[in-house]
Structure formats: structure tokens, C-alpha cells
Design an enzyme around this catalytic site. Structure first.
Site, PDB file in Angstrom:
ATOM      1  N   ASP A  50     -16.547  14.363  14.945  1.00 42.92           N
ATOM      2  CA  ASP A  50     -17.237  15.601  15.289  1.00 42.92           C
ATOM      3  C   ASP A  50     -18.565  15.237  15.972  1.00 42.92           C
ATOM      4  OD1 ASP A  50     -18.129  18.310  15.196  1.00 42.92           O
ATOM      5  OD2 ASP A  50     -19.179  17.860  13.318  1.00 42.92           O
ATOM      6  N   ASP A  52     -21.734  17.762  16.822  1.00 40.20           N
ATOM      7  CA  ASP A  52     -22.953  18.399  16.308  1.00 40.20           C
ATOM      8  C   ASP A  52     -23.077  18.210  14.792  1.00 40.20           C
ATOM      9  OD1 ASP A  52     -23.625  19.384  18.869  1.00 40.20           O
ATOM     10  OD2 ASP A  52     -22.346  21.135  18.588  1.00 40.20           O
TER      11      ASP A  52
HETATM   12 MG   LIG Z   1     -20.387  19.519  13.287  1.00 42.20          MG
END
Ligand SMILES: [Mg+2]
Ligand SMILES: [Zn+2]
Length: 223
Positions: A50, A52
Site C-alpha cells: 500500500d 498512503d
Molecule cells: Mg494506506
């Protein structure tokens, strides 16, 4: 014991004592991690990451709309350098609904990712690909996490990668859920959560990508 492992479980416990405050030993995270490393040694597999909140700081209630908004999480670049020694492929899977909302363009997003890849490479790390879902939640697309479309698309065009050895690392419920769904699709996926709160649905929880990489590092063959 796998020949590529640089230490035994006992010495691993000693080597990781410094970072145990960052992980959740009660759920034997270290052991789950060691199993994950053993199973993947000398194999062709992919770490799905992932973006962010894991690689760069999350903007609560907003979006990273330009490179000037993008700030690496402390320790993330070093962590990526360690993880590059572990994972044959590292692929970022990121929901970027801000494009669908018209808050930024696809061009803005690819510019951010170009700069991110350059910074990672300059610090000795590696990200092999970045895949983004730019759709709105209500579009019901196949790629928005927790759906598995981004990971499946990568695996589809890279048949040499063993999807059942996938690893997913993310900081939200939807990342963990994506990993669990991918496990059903491919037959396997180790799921790790980046969070200050232990997630029983994940195979392990770490405070940061740096803490995760610090736990992996002692298990890798020496450089
Ligand atoms: Mg995230
Ligand atoms: Zn999508």
C-alpha cells in the site's frame, strides 16, 4: 532449516529484541514472519505494498495531489532498501479516488509516482511497478481495494510469479481484506498490517514499514 536463512529462531529472538517493542510478540509475529521468509526463500513472488500511510504520510481527509504534498514516512526509504533484498518484486497497489473525483489528473498521479520511484531508486531501494485505482467507490470497479483487481492484473501478466506466495502490507482494513481475498484467489498470501493497534485479521502488525523491515532484516542472507 532453509540454507538462505542467516539465523536460527533463537538467534532471531536475540537479534530482534531491539524491535520487539514495535511488534506484537503475543501473537508470535516473529514466528509468522520467519515462516513467511522461509516459505519464500529462492522463490519468485511479489510483495504488494500500500502507498498512503505506509510509504508516504497519509493526508487525513485529503489526497496527495502533487509531489510537494508527498512526504516519505520516516524510515520508509531505508525499509524499502531492506525489502528489496527480500522480495523479488515489489508492487505498489494504491486507491487514488482523488482522480475520479477530479481533484487531480492521472498525469498528476503519474508524476508523483515517477518522483517516488526516482527517490526510492536513488536511496538504493526498488519498486518494480505502481498500480493505482483511480475510480470512485461507487463505480464498483474491480480494482479498488479491498477488491483484488490490481494484484491479479499484475500476476496475470507476470506468470513467472507464484501468486500463492504473495505478501500484502498495508495500513487499513481494506488492505488487510484485500490480502485475505487474494489468499482465496491465489491459494496463499501473507498479510501484514502497519498500525499502532494489533490486527487479529493480519498475520502480524507492525508500527511502521521500518519496524516491519527491521524484523525481516535479520532473516535475510547477509549482504
Ligand atoms: Mg494506506
Ligand atoms: Zn478501480
Amino acid at each position: 532449516m532453509c540454507p538462505t536463512l542467516s539465523c536460527t529462531l533463537e538467534s532471531y529472538a536475540v537479534k530482534t529484541r531491539a524491535v520487539t517493542s514495535d511488534c506484537y510478540g503475543s501473537r508470535m509475529t516473529g514466528t509468522a514472519l520467519m515462516s513467511a521468509v522461509i516459505a519464500r526463500a529462492n522463490r519468485s513472488w511479489c510483495l504488494f505494498l500500500d502507498r498512503d500511510g505506509v510509504v508516504n504520510a497519509r493526508i487525513m481527509g485529503g489526497y496527495v495531489r502533487s509531489w510537494s504534498d508527498f512526504e516519505f514516512v520516516p524510515g520508509a526509504l531505508d525499509a524499502l532498501r531492506t525489502l528489496a533484498r527480500w522480495a523479488p518484486r515489489i508492487v505498489v497497489v494504491t486507491n487514488q479516488q482523488g482522480v475520479g473525483k477530479g481533484l487531480m489528473t492521472e498525469n498528476d498521479l503519474s508524476h508523483i509516482h515517477d518522483r517516488m520511484l526516482r527517490a526510492v531508486a536513488e536511496s538504493g531501494g526498488r519498486i518494480d511497478a505502481v498500480t493505482s485505482c483511480i475510480h470512485l467507490a461507487e463505480d464498483r470497479c474491480d480494482c479498488r481495494k479491498p477488491r483484488t483487481g490490481m494484484a491479479r492484473a499484475y500476476l496475470d501478466v507476470n506468470p513467472e510469479i507464484d501468486g500463492s506466495l504473495s505478501v500484502m502490507v498495508g495500513d487499513t482494513d481494506s488492505d488487510v481484506e484485500m490480502g485475505r481475498r487474494l489468499r482465496v484467489v491465489t491459494g496463499g498470501c501473507a498479510v501484514f498490517r502497519i498500525s499502532a493497534i494489533d490486527d487479529p485479521l493480519a498475520d502480524g502488525t507492525y508500527l511502521s514499514l521500518a519496524a516491519f523491515a527491521a524484523a525481516i532484516a535479520p532473516l535475510l542472507p547477509s549482504e
